[in-house]
Each structure stands twice: as C-alpha cells, then as structure tokens.
Design a protein around this motif. Structure first.
Motif, PDB file in Angstrom:
ATOM      1  N   ALA A 224       0.862  -1.181   0.000  1.00 56.52           N
ATOM      2  CA  ALA A 224       0.000   0.000   0.000  1.00 56.52           C
ATOM      3  C   ALA A 224       0.893   1.224   0.000  1.00 56.52           C
ATOM      4  CB  ALA A 224      -0.923   0.005   1.217  1.00 56.52           C
ATOM      5  N   ALA A 225       0.304   2.384  -0.275  1.00 54.61           N
ATOM      6  CA  ALA A 225       1.062   3.626  -0.231  1.00 54.61           C
ATOM      7  C   ALA A 225       1.551   3.903   1.181  1.00 54.61           C
ATOM      8  CB  ALA A 225       0.188   4.785  -0.713  1.00 54.61           C
ATOM      9  N   VAL A 226       2.782   4.460   1.271  1.00 57.91           N
ATOM     10  CA  VAL A 226       3.348   4.793   2.580  1.00 57.91           C
ATOM     11  C   VAL A 226       3.846   6.236   2.555  1.00 57.91           C
ATOM     12  CG1 VAL A 226       3.964   2.415   3.144  1.00 57.91           C
ATOM     13  CG2 VAL A 226       5.615   3.857   1.934  1.00 57.91           C
ATOM     14  N   HIS A 227       3.980   6.814   3.704  1.00 55.57           N
ATOM     15  CA  HIS A 227       4.339   8.224   3.870  1.00 55.57           C
ATOM     16  C   HIS A 227       5.680   8.514   3.181  1.00 55.57           C
ATOM     17  CE1 HIS A 227       5.372  11.998   5.856  1.00 55.57           C
ATOM     18  NE2 HIS A 227       4.148  12.037   6.397  1.00 55.57           N
ATOM     19  N   SER A 228       5.679   9.532   2.306  1.00 55.59           N
ATOM     20  CA  SER A 228       6.893   9.814   1.549  1.00 55.59           C
ATOM     21  C   SER A 228       8.007  10.404   2.410  1.00 55.59           C
ATOM     22  CB  SER A 228       6.583  10.776   0.399  1.00 55.59           C
ATOM     23  OG  SER A 228       6.036  12.005   0.875  1.00 55.59           O
ATOM     24  N   GLY A 229       7.631  11.082   3.524  1.00 57.19           N
ATOM     25  CA  GLY A 229       8.662  11.604   4.415  1.00 57.19           C
ATOM     26  C   GLY A 229       9.288  10.521   5.264  1.00 57.19           C
ATOM     27  N   GLU A 230       8.459   9.607   5.755  1.00 60.95           N
ATOM     28  CA  GLU A 230       8.953   8.545   6.624  1.00 60.95           C
ATOM     29  C   GLU A 230       9.710   7.467   5.854  1.00 60.95           C
ATOM     30  OE1 GLU A 230       8.827   8.308   9.898  1.00 60.95           O
ATOM     31  OE2 GLU A 230       7.691  10.145  10.226  1.00 60.95           O
ATOM     32  N   TYR A 231       9.249   7.170   4.616  1.00 61.17           N
ATOM     33  CA  TYR A 231       9.775   5.999   3.916  1.00 61.17           C
ATOM     34  C   TYR A 231      10.452   6.319   2.576  1.00 61.17           C
ATOM     35  CZ  TYR A 231       6.840   3.672   7.332  1.00 61.17           C
ATOM     36  OH  TYR A 231       6.274   3.242   8.514  1.00 61.17           O
ATOM     37  N   GLY A 232      10.191   7.543   2.037  1.00 60.30           N
ATOM     38  CA  GLY A 232      10.782   7.881   0.762  1.00 60.30           C
ATOM     39  C   GLY A 232      12.295   7.947   0.824  1.00 60.30           C
ATOM     40  N   GLY A 233      12.937   7.437  -0.241  1.00 58.54           N
ATOM     41  CA  GLY A 233      14.396   7.345  -0.267  1.00 58.54           C
ATOM     42  C   GLY A 233      14.871   5.917  -0.162  1.00 58.54           C
ATOM     43  N   ALA A 235      11.986   3.179   0.272  1.00 53.91           N
ATOM     44  CA  ALA A 235      10.837   2.414  -0.232  1.00 53.91           C
ATOM     45  C   ALA A 235      10.758   2.583  -1.747  1.00 53.91           C
ATOM     46  CB  ALA A 235       9.557   2.898   0.432  1.00 53.91           C
ATOM     47  N   PRO A 236      10.639   1.502  -2.503  1.00 54.97           N
ATOM     48  CA  PRO A 236      10.629   1.594  -3.968  1.00 54.97           C
ATOM     49  C   PRO A 236       9.341   2.225  -4.497  1.00 54.97           C
ATOM     50  CG  PRO A 236      10.267  -0.671  -3.284  1.00 54.97           C
ATOM     51  CD  PRO A 236      10.570   0.108  -2.035  1.00 54.97           C
ATOM     52  N   ALA A 320       2.891  10.529  -0.550  1.00 56.31           N
ATOM     53  CA  ALA A 320       3.060   9.094  -0.324  1.00 56.31           C
ATOM     54  C   ALA A 320       3.872   8.476  -1.447  1.00 56.31           C
ATOM     55  CB  ALA A 320       1.703   8.413  -0.220  1.00 56.31           C
ATOM     56  N   VAL A 321       4.575   7.417  -1.125  1.00 53.58           N
ATOM     57  CA  VAL A 321       5.288   6.622  -2.124  1.00 53.58           C
ATOM     58  C   VAL A 321       4.263   5.757  -2.858  1.00 53.58           C
ATOM     59  CG1 VAL A 321       7.090   4.901  -2.520  1.00 53.58           C
ATOM     60  CG2 VAL A 321       7.354   6.588  -0.674  1.00 53.58           C
ATOM     61  N   VAL A 322       4.303   5.810  -4.176  1.00 56.40           N
ATOM     62  CA  VAL A 322       3.302   5.116  -5.003  1.00 56.40           C
ATOM     63  C   VAL A 322       3.584   3.613  -5.029  1.00 56.40           C
ATOM     64  CG1 VAL A 322       2.357   4.902  -7.338  1.00 56.40           C
ATOM     65  CG2 VAL A 322       2.931   7.176  -6.423  1.00 56.40           C
ATOM     66  N   PRO A 323       2.591   2.790  -4.692  1.00 59.30           N
ATOM     67  CA  PRO A 323       2.830   1.342  -4.650  1.00 59.30           C
ATOM     68  C   PRO A 323       2.590   0.627  -5.979  1.00 59.30           C
ATOM     69  CG  PRO A 323       0.666   1.814  -3.782  1.00 59.30           C
ATOM     70  CD  PRO A 323       1.273   3.142  -4.118  1.00 59.30           C
TER      71      PRO A 323
END
Length: 470
Positions: A224-233, A235-236, A320-323
């Motif tokens: 699922a989508a995840v927070h881009s600040g917490e996981y971006g960088g 998370a694919p 969010a990071v796009v899943p």
C-alpha cells in the motif's frame, strides 16, 4: 465485324471515356445533393448511440445504389456488427475485369458540438465545399462510387462488387471476415475509398499502412502507499520504476530504441515539417522528435506512444510513495513487419529490464498487420493515368501510420487482387475533428478519377491482361 462496336455496354463506356469531364460535371449537383442527404443522418455505430440512424443510412445507401443501376444488392449480418451492404454488376464481356468498390456509411461521433461552426449533422455549404460530420470520412467517398456507377448508367465497362460497411469507425466482426469467405470478395482490383490526397490538388495513392500492437507494463512495489517523508528514499516508488523503464524505449533523438523493429528510408512523397506541424498542432519552437525524414518517422519506421498511464492524479496526490503504476503502450510498425514479431520484441525489451532491481509485469495486447501494395500491375498503371487526368498533375505515393485492419483482411482473402487506396478526403479535411469538410474540387477529382479508371482498366485488360478467376 467488330462485335464490340454493336455492344451497348461498350458503346456507353466509350462515350464516357471520350468525354469523362463533361459526364462528371453533369452529375455533380445530384451527387452533392445526395451526399448532403446522407450526411444529415447521424449514423454513429458506437455503443450508447441509437442504431436507428445507422439503419436509416443503410436504407438510403441501398436506394442510391439501386437508382445507380445495381440490381443485385444484398447484406451481410455478422454478430454485434452493423449491416454490410453488398452488391454486384456482372462484367459486360468475358474478358472484362471485376473491381470491388469499398466505402463505409457510418461516422465518428461529433465530439464537443460547441467547437463546430454549424451543427454537425446539418450539412452546410462553405467556400469551396460542404461541412458536416462524416462528409469526408467516408460519405463523400461512398458517393464517389455511386457517382461512377451513374456515369455509366449502371453499365460500367468492368464487373463491379460493392462493399459498403456500416461499422468501420468502431470496429466489428467484419474486419476479420473476408478470409473466411474469400469467394465473396474475389476480384481483380479493389478501390478502397477511405483515404484521399496528401494535400488538396495533389492526386495521391496510399500504398502502405503501418501495423499496430499493444503492450501493457505494470509495476507493484508495496502492499500500500506509505508516507513519503517517513519511507521515501528507500521504499521503492512504483511510478519511478515505471518511468525509468519507459525512458529506455527511445534514444536521445526520440527514435525508438527497441531492438528488432524494422525501419528503412521512405522513398515516396511526405508532408513538409510545416504541414505536419499544422496538422498535428505542434507549436513553432517545439521540436519534432526523432531523426530522418518525416516519411521514415511516420510510415516506414516504428513509433511508440504511451497512450495511458495509471498513477495518482496530480490534483488528488498525497505525500506518499506510489505502490502501483501501469502503462499502456501503442506500437506502430513497418508495413511489412509481422506485428506479433514486433510486439514480441517490445515485450522482450521490457522484460529484460530491472529498474532499481525491480522486475516488470509485461502483457501483450491486440496486434494487427500493416499492408504494402505492389504498385507495378495493370490496375496501378490505369490508376496513375486516371488520377493524372483528374487533377492534371502526376500522382504521388504516400503511406499512413494508421492501421486499416480490413485492408489486410481483404489482401489475405484475395491475394492476387491489386488494392488501390484513393478518394475525396484530403489531409486538411478535419476528419474525426470539429468542422469536418469535403472540398468540391476533391470530390469532383475523385469521381472523375474513378470514372476514368474503370474505362482505362477495362481497356488494359482487353489489351491482354487476363482477369482473375472469379
């Protein structure tokens, strides 16, 4: 005694052949009146539109054919397909060839009617022409066939087979039908009147059609989508993966970079850059992509377009990071390349990629063949003579990047028949767009060309080219 001298069919053909311009000019008012009657019918064979106007257009077309002297008229009814009108006129002599005449009586939807200068189904006289939806594509071409039959009083110097389709614009079961019943379409030559001149006043034969194939490419990287600040960088991002893959499909010039796709120089006539910009709506200052001349980029080489992209829309984008992301690709291929072969090459290219180490899910979709005509036969020689007479200048050869599945189907059904694509449209007629129009000069030219062609082709065959077994 020369038996042909007393044959009324040959005598009538001779009269037309000696003065075709006068014959056609005398017909033009009636042809235009009937074209307006036909164009006033909203014969849209798309889902969600009433089928009644399509049947109304069919009935009027049948009546016009009958009035033009075609007594043997029938109909093909295929599943989920508007009626296909058939008809025939027997050859006047045993050595006369048979010519199949194709057009379609359905039209595109009008689109946003606010963009039209007059109601799309109220044929309107404009300077030098008539404006209406379907007036060029393809009802003017249909009237060219009927007008040519009128020119000969329903007794042309060749045998005739009529094929008027009622669901060309949307596609139907008829596209693949001809090879299943080849005897119905047996002939020596075909005039596929669903094209026209590269520019008004330039007589044009379309001699090649690109094939087409679809490919779907999909990436799923997260549950699922995840927070881009917490996981971006770390998370694919599925969209970044997909975009990196799509970026490999073209080189720095914009040429297709997929191994195994055919491309060669185009030796016919092509649009100028300025003509192409005007037609495609490319502003000056925006560069065209690709290298080589336009004919090669548009007709004798491949083209890859991303026609659809599933990703979060900008207006509703979350941080969010796009899943998950997916794209639909449309591939156009060289007229002689097998479309499945080209599709396989694209699928292979994509499946080999591992953007950021992540595999892609690649699925082939539909594929349809192109077509390239042999242009050295008696029908093409007669067509060159006819088009030169009609427009007063030497004909040119072009191709089209659009696929016409029926042409390849007819070519498979009757492989020895010469296929001629010409008609009353021109590249500036706005087909499928607002304010579609046909020029009277192009309508007259196409009608004169077909009228002359029938006589010229009959004479060629009498001179020694044996007609096919029909």
């Amino acid at each position: 005694m020369n038996q042909e001298a007393n044959d009324p069919d040959v005598q009538g053909a001779g009269a037309v052949a000696s003065a075709p311009e006068a014959t056609v000019d005398a017909l033009m008012d009636g042809v235009c009146d009937d074209l307006k009657r036909l164009a006033a019918i909203p014969s849209i064979a798309f889902p969600g539109f009433s089928p009644e106007p399509v049947l109304q257009a069919r009935d009027l077309t049948v009546a016009l054919l009958r009035d033009a002297g075609v007594a043997d008229i029938g109909e093909l009814n295929l599943p989920d397909t508007a009626p296909v009108i058939t008809g025939s006129v027997p050859p006047p002599t045993p050595d006369a060839p048979t010519v199949l005449l194709y057009a379609h009586y359905d039209v595109q939807p009008p689109g946003d009617e606010r963009l039209w200068d007059s109601p799309p189904f109220e044929p309107t006289d404009i300077e030098g022409g008539i404006r209406a939806r379907g007036i060029a594509d393809d009802k003017a071409n249909l009237m060219v066939h009927i007008g040519a039959l009128r020119a000969y009083g329903g007794r042309p110097p060749v045998g005739i087979k009529v094929l008027f389709e009622g669901q060309e614009e949307y596609g139907s079961a008829f596209d693949a039908y001809p090879p299943t019943e080849p005897e119905l379409f047996a002939c020596d030559a075909m005039i596929i009147a669903d094209t026209g001149n590269i520019r008004p006043g330039t007589p044009t034969l379309t001699t090649a059609l690109r094939g087409a194939a679809e490919v779907f490419v999909e990436v799923r990287t997260l549950n699922a989508a995840v927070h881009s600040g917490e996981y971006g960088g770390a998370a694919p991002d599925a969209l970044l993966v997909l975009l990196k893959a799509l970026a490999t499909l073209h080189d720095l010039h914009g040429d297709v970079a997929v191994e195994g796709l055919h491309r060669e120089p185009w030796h016919g006539t092509a649009l100028t850059d300025d003509e192409f910009r005007a037609l495609a709506g490319v502003p000056h200052g925006t560069p065209l992509i690709g290298s080589g001349d336009l004919g090669e980029r548009l007709w004798s080489g491949p083209a890859l377009t991303v026609t659809g992209l599933d990703a979060p829309p900008v207006d509703r984008a979350a941080s969010a990071v796009v899943p998950h992301a997916r794209a639909k690709l449309n591939l156009r291929v060289h007229p002689r390349q097998n479309p499945q072969e080209a599709q396989t090459a694209l699928v292979r290219h994509l499946r080999r990629l591992r953007p950021y180490g992540i595999p892609l899910t690649v699925t082939p979709g539909d594929a349809g063949p192109g077509y390239e005509a042999a242009t050295d036969g008696p029908a093409y020689r007669a067509a060159h003579t006819a088009l030169r007479r009609a427009w007063g200048t030497e004909p040119v050869h072009i191709a089209t990047g659009g696929s016409v599945p029926l042409v390849s189907g007819l070519a498979r059904a009757v492989p020895d028949a010469e296929i001629l694509l010409f008609g009353a449209e021109d590249n500036l007629c706005n087909l499928h767009g607002p304010n579609e129009r046909v020029l009277l000069s192009e309508l007259r030219g196409a009608l004169l060309a077909e009228t002359v062609f029938l006589a010229e082709y009959a004479a060629t065959c009498r001179a020694g080219a044996a007609p096919a077994d029909r």
